[in-house]
Design a protein around this motif. Structure first.
Motif, PDB file in Angstrom:
ATOM      1  N   SER A  30       1.597  -3.783 -14.063  1.00  0.00           N
ATOM      2  CA  SER A  30       2.252  -2.491 -14.246  1.00  0.00           C
ATOM      3  C   SER A  30       2.100  -1.613 -13.011  1.00  0.00           C
ATOM      4  O   SER A  30       3.059  -0.982 -12.559  1.00  0.00           O
ATOM      5  CB  SER A  30       1.677  -1.783 -15.470  1.00  0.00           C
ATOM      6  N   GLU A  31       0.897  -1.567 -12.449  1.00  0.00           N
ATOM      7  CA  GLU A  31       0.671  -0.771 -11.239  1.00  0.00           C
ATOM      8  C   GLU A  31       1.483  -1.290 -10.071  1.00  0.00           C
ATOM      9  O   GLU A  31       2.015  -0.518  -9.277  1.00  0.00           O
ATOM     10  CB  GLU A  31      -0.821  -0.756 -10.893  1.00  0.00           C
ATOM     11  N   ALA A  32       1.620  -2.603  -9.961  1.00  0.00           N
ATOM     12  CA  ALA A  32       2.402  -3.177  -8.867  1.00  0.00           C
ATOM     13  C   ALA A  32       3.892  -2.877  -9.040  1.00  0.00           C
ATOM     14  O   ALA A  32       4.582  -2.539  -8.075  1.00  0.00           O
ATOM     15  CB  ALA A  32       2.177  -4.685  -8.797  1.00  0.00           C
ATOM     16  N   LEU A  33       4.391  -2.977 -10.265  1.00  0.00           N
ATOM     17  CA  LEU A  33       5.821  -2.787 -10.494  1.00  0.00           C
ATOM     18  C   LEU A  33       6.248  -1.319 -10.472  1.00  0.00           C
ATOM     19  O   LEU A  33       7.405  -1.022 -10.205  1.00  0.00           O
ATOM     20  CB  LEU A  33       6.242  -3.439 -11.811  1.00  0.00           C
ATOM     21  N   THR A  34       5.326  -0.406 -10.768  1.00  0.00           N
ATOM     22  CA  THR A  34       5.674   1.016 -10.744  1.00  0.00           C
ATOM     23  C   THR A  34       5.468   1.635  -9.364  1.00  0.00           C
ATOM     24  O   THR A  34       5.770   2.808  -9.174  1.00  0.00           O
ATOM     25  CB  THR A  34       4.853   1.814 -11.773  1.00  0.00           C
ATOM     26  N   GLY A  35       4.957   0.860  -8.419  1.00  0.00           N
ATOM     27  CA  GLY A  35       4.797   1.360  -7.056  1.00  0.00           C
ATOM     28  C   GLY A  35       3.455   1.982  -6.753  1.00  0.00           C
ATOM     29  O   GLY A  35       3.257   2.524  -5.673  1.00  0.00           O
ATOM     30  N   LYS A  36       2.502   1.913  -7.692  1.00  0.00           N
ATOM     31  CA  LYS A  36       1.173   2.465  -7.422  1.00  0.00           C
ATOM     32  C   LYS A  36       0.433   1.647  -6.370  1.00  0.00           C
ATOM     33  O   LYS A  36      -0.385   2.171  -5.630  1.00  0.00           O
ATOM     34  CB  LYS A  36       0.348   2.531  -8.702  1.00  0.00           C
ATOM     35  N   THR A  37       0.704   0.343  -6.329  1.00  0.00           N
ATOM     36  CA  THR A  37       0.133  -0.530  -5.312  1.00  0.00           C
ATOM     37  C   THR A  37       1.251  -1.369  -4.717  1.00  0.00           C
ATOM     38  O   THR A  37       2.257  -1.640  -5.373  1.00  0.00           O
ATOM     39  CB  THR A  37      -0.941  -1.476  -5.893  1.00  0.00           C
ATOM     40  N   GLU A  38       1.088  -1.791  -3.465  1.00  0.00           N
ATOM     41  CA  GLU A  38       2.113  -2.605  -2.807  1.00  0.00           C
ATOM     42  C   GLU A  38       1.926  -4.091  -3.068  1.00  0.00           C
ATOM     43  O   GLU A  38       2.839  -4.877  -2.854  1.00  0.00           O
ATOM     44  CB  GLU A  38       2.094  -2.345  -1.304  1.00  0.00           C
TER      45      GLU A  38
END
Length: 75
Positions: A30-38
């Motif tokens: 979720s963090e990767a897909l929402t842009g929180k992490t690259e």
């Protein structure tokens, strides 16, 4: 837990057995897909890290590991 990661423009998917819980893997995805992490960063059971660029993720499949059957009479 078995994790399969489909990567855009790659002929094969990445498959790993992770000791992380389903909730931990879902949170990382979720963090990767929402842009929180690259990068999507997951660790397999042997301690190796798998890193995938967030913009290259095509799909993620989560499932429980299946027990391998051995022998001729295994159902």
């Amino acid at each position: 837990m078995e994790v399969k990661i489909g990567v855009q423009h790659a002929p094969r998917e990445i498959v790993l057995e992770s000791g992380q819980s389903a909730e931990e893997v879902e949170r990382a995805v979720s963090e990767a897909l929402t842009g929180k992490t690259e990068l999507l960063s997951l660790t397999d059971e042997k301690g190796r890290k798998v890193l995938v660029a967030s913009e290259r993720i095509a799909y993620i499949e989560l499932g429980e590991p299946t027990a391998r059957r051995v022998g001729f009479g295994a159902p």
